[in-house]
Write an enzyme that holds these catalytic residues in place. Structure first.
Site, PDB file in Angstrom:
ATOM      1  N   HIS A  56     -70.588 106.830 -26.030  1.00 17.15           N
ATOM      2  CA  HIS A  56     -70.272 108.127 -25.421  1.00 17.15           C
ATOM      3  C   HIS A  56     -68.777 108.398 -25.545  1.00 17.15           C
ATOM      4  O   HIS A  56     -67.962 107.825 -24.831  1.00 17.15           O
ATOM      5  CB  HIS A  56     -70.677 108.127 -23.935  1.00 17.15           C
ATOM      6  CG  HIS A  56     -70.556 109.477 -23.288  1.00 17.15           C
ATOM      7  ND1 HIS A  56     -71.649 110.169 -22.809  1.00 17.15           N
ATOM      8  CD2 HIS A  56     -69.484 110.255 -23.031  1.00 17.15           C
ATOM      9  CE1 HIS A  56     -71.254 111.308 -22.277  1.00 17.15           C
ATOM     10  NE2 HIS A  56     -69.931 111.396 -22.410  1.00 17.15           N
ATOM     11  N   HIS A  58     -65.896 111.789 -27.019  1.00 19.41           N
ATOM     12  CA  HIS A  58     -65.745 113.179 -27.471  1.00 19.41           C
ATOM     13  C   HIS A  58     -64.675 113.210 -28.559  1.00 19.41           C
ATOM     14  O   HIS A  58     -63.487 113.416 -28.280  1.00 19.41           O
ATOM     15  CB  HIS A  58     -65.362 114.076 -26.294  1.00 19.41           C
ATOM     16  CG  HIS A  58     -66.419 114.181 -25.246  1.00 19.41           C
ATOM     17  ND1 HIS A  58     -67.243 115.288 -25.118  1.00 19.41           N
ATOM     18  CD2 HIS A  58     -66.809 113.316 -24.281  1.00 19.41           C
ATOM     19  CE1 HIS A  58     -68.087 115.101 -24.104  1.00 19.41           C
ATOM     20  NE2 HIS A  58     -67.845 113.893 -23.586  1.00 19.41           N
ATOM     21  N   GLN A 151     -70.805 122.245 -23.745  1.00 19.10           N
ATOM     22  CA  GLN A 151     -69.834 121.945 -22.691  1.00 19.10           C
ATOM     23  C   GLN A 151     -69.866 122.952 -21.542  1.00 19.10           C
ATOM     24  O   GLN A 151     -69.713 122.588 -20.380  1.00 19.10           O
ATOM     25  CB  GLN A 151     -68.429 121.891 -23.291  1.00 19.10           C
ATOM     26  CG  GLN A 151     -67.299 121.675 -22.292  1.00 19.10           C
ATOM     27  CD  GLN A 151     -67.301 120.286 -21.695  1.00 19.10           C
ATOM     28  OE1 GLN A 151     -66.840 119.342 -22.317  1.00 19.10           O
ATOM     29  NE2 GLN A 151     -67.813 120.145 -20.475  1.00 19.10           N
ATOM     30  N   HIS A 209     -75.276 114.968 -20.353  1.00 17.91           N
ATOM     31  CA  HIS A 209     -74.313 114.820 -19.260  1.00 17.91           C
ATOM     32  C   HIS A 209     -75.063 115.260 -17.999  1.00 17.91           C
ATOM     33  O   HIS A 209     -75.286 116.450 -17.788  1.00 17.91           O
ATOM     34  CB  HIS A 209     -73.104 115.732 -19.474  1.00 17.91           C
ATOM     35  CG  HIS A 209     -72.125 115.247 -20.486  1.00 17.91           C
ATOM     36  ND1 HIS A 209     -72.470 114.998 -21.799  1.00 17.91           N
ATOM     37  CD2 HIS A 209     -70.787 114.994 -20.385  1.00 17.91           C
ATOM     38  CE1 HIS A 209     -71.381 114.609 -22.459  1.00 17.91           C
ATOM     39  NE2 HIS A 209     -70.348 114.586 -21.630  1.00 17.91           N
ATOM     40  N   GLU A 212     -72.821 114.815 -13.350  1.00 20.55           N
ATOM     41  CA  GLU A 212     -71.458 114.269 -13.361  1.00 20.55           C
ATOM     42  C   GLU A 212     -70.647 115.010 -12.298  1.00 20.55           C
ATOM     43  O   GLU A 212     -69.791 115.840 -12.584  1.00 20.55           O
ATOM     44  CB  GLU A 212     -70.803 114.410 -14.736  1.00 20.55           C
ATOM     45  CG  GLU A 212     -69.482 113.667 -14.824  1.00 20.55           C
ATOM     46  CD  GLU A 212     -68.754 113.897 -16.137  1.00 20.55           C
ATOM     47  OE1 GLU A 212     -67.693 113.262 -16.322  1.00 20.55           O
ATOM     48  OE2 GLU A 212     -69.212 114.688 -16.972  1.00 20.55           O
ATOM     49  N   ASP A 308     -65.623 107.426 -23.157  1.00 16.70           N
ATOM     50  CA  ASP A 308     -65.705 108.867 -22.904  1.00 16.70           C
ATOM     51  C   ASP A 308     -64.575 109.635 -23.589  1.00 16.70           C
ATOM     52  O   ASP A 308     -64.829 110.549 -24.359  1.00 16.70           O
ATOM     53  CB  ASP A 308     -65.719 109.148 -21.400  1.00 16.70           C
ATOM     54  CG  ASP A 308     -66.293 110.519 -21.051  1.00 16.70           C
ATOM     55  OD1 ASP A 308     -66.658 111.256 -21.982  1.00 16.70           O
ATOM     56  OD2 ASP A 308     -66.395 110.837 -19.856  1.00 16.70           O
TER      57      ASP A 308
END
Length: 413
Positions: A56, A58, A151, A209, A212, A308
């Site tokens: 995981h 980005h 997102q 996701h 969170e 992350d």
């Protein structure tokens, strides 16, 4: 070619590993240390381990912290605002430069398998195009799974559902989602149904996701697990973060765990990011804000640990070292007993390989000769000393090799 004088995880003694045509051809115990030839790799009694897995991250946002503004509050939602400012600056050259630099950093730290979430709430989808291109271009050095990640929401962002469909057509490997960020509970549930349908239509994996947030009423995890179970794809689904679970009461979790176990879904926790982003509305006592890694593991569910972010609007540190994330995770989750230590590397190797459904992963006869050499004799010593990655080998070819750090002068006490 051989690797000699190597230690292997959960095994006693030294081993010789024969490599032929990029494959592990034989693994044999040694009675004693042996001398290396010019063609051999001498492990010098250090730990030969399967490559680390980053499940995981980005990559599209990596190395963008402070561009054009810093996340002053350090919160998740300001991070999303800052990324919205950065997105118009994206172009192919910018993305390629930053991704290659970040992937090189990960390789230097023992990673060969990466799952990256790529933002689809951008009408140009330039990052999705570029990452799919780089995935194919870099496949000799690293495996990359590309997640179509909305997102700003599938149904709360203009044309969000169509953009997700376009991302799948471009070539995304995994369907993502962010139900807790949708405007309403109804839209959050709708987004879960949408992403499951996309996964079925394109025969893709799922990584969401999910919850969170610190809100104990954010319970999309139960909805995701049920939808995955009903669709018969639980083993192909990962719930990332699930930090609201840290705020759930135990009575609810007892019921929830039954569903999670039956569903067969996987989990990813990002310790350094979650301890930083969660608990922001607390004074004291202050929540740690991680999902229940210890309890999920004890219940027999699969959990991987990840970084992350690396120097992006959500986390302005990060150095590519998964061992750091593992160290944080065990501390924060109070997994500090000896039994936790002796299998600790599972969280950044086997567990993450399982959720990514990697084939022929691990050091075994017939598998691709992919491995790293860590300074340490076993999981415990590697963890305790934050062992260096001394070598990263893929298909029998060396991607990276370094000498162990040594003290050259020390005062006499």
């Amino acid at each position: 070619m051989k690797v000699i004088n190597a230690r292997l995880r959960q095994k006693d003694g030294l081993y010789t590993i024969l490599i032929k045509d990029g494959v592990f051809a034989a693994i044999s115990p040694q009675e004693e240390s042996v001398c290396a030839s010019d063609q051999d790799i001498d492990a010098h009694g250090q730990l030969l381990c399967a490559p680390l897995v980053e499940p995981h991250i980005h990559l599209d946002a990596a190395l963008t912290a402070g561009e054009p503004e810093w996340n002053r509050s350090g919160t998740l939602f300001e991070g999303i605002e800052r990324w919205s400012q950065r997105k118009p600056m994206l172009n192919r050259e910018d993305i390629r430069r930053r991704v290659k630099q970040t992937v090189s950093l990960l390789i230097d730290n023992g990673v060969q398998h990466i799952r990256t979430h790529i933002d689809t709430t951008d009408p140009s989808l330039i990052a999705m195009h570029t990452l799919c291109e780089l995935r194919d271009e870099l496949k000799e050095a690293v495996d990359i799974q590309v997640v179509a990640f909305p997102q700003e929401g599938i149904h709360s962002y203009p044309n969000g559902e169509a953009l997700m469909e376009q991302a799948m057509e471009i070539g995304a490997d995994v369907v993502g989602g962010i139900p807790h960020f949708e405007y309403t509970r109804e839209l959050g549930e709708k987004s879960v149904k949408s992403l499951i349908q996309l996964a079925l239509k394109y025969d893709r994996l799922v990584d969401v996701h999910c919850d969170e947030i610190d809100d104990p009423n954010s319970r999309f995890l139960e909805f995701l697990a049920h939808e995955a179970m009903q669709a018969g794809i639980g083993d192909r689904v990962t719930a990332s973060h699930t930090t609201a679970m840290h705020s759930y009461d135990n009575a609810y979790c007892s019921k929830l765990f039954r569903l999670l176990k039956h569903s067969g879904i996987h989990f990813v926790s990002c310790p350094t990011e979650s301890i930083h982003l969660q608990g922001r509305f607390d004074s004291y006592p202050k929540r740690r804000g991680l999902t229940r890694v210890k309890e999920l593991t004890a219940a027999g569910m699969n959990v991987g640990l990840a970084q992350d972010s690396i120097f992006d609007p959500w986390y302005s540190l990060g150095n590519g070292k998964l061992l750091r994330s593992l160290d944080f995770g065990l501390h924060i989750c109070q997994m500090m007993g000896y039994d936790d230590f002796v299998h600790a590397l599972d969280f950044i190797t086997d567990n993450s390989a399982k959720l990514m459904q990697l084939e022929d992963y691990g050091i075994a006869v017939g598998h691709p000769a992919n491995a790293i050499l860590l300074s340490g004799e076993d999981d415990y010593s590697v963890l305790r000393n934050q062992g260096e990655v001394l070598l990263n080998m893929r298909h029998g070819k060396i991607l990276m090799q370094r000498q162990p750090s040594k003290v050259t002068h020390r005062v006499r006490l």
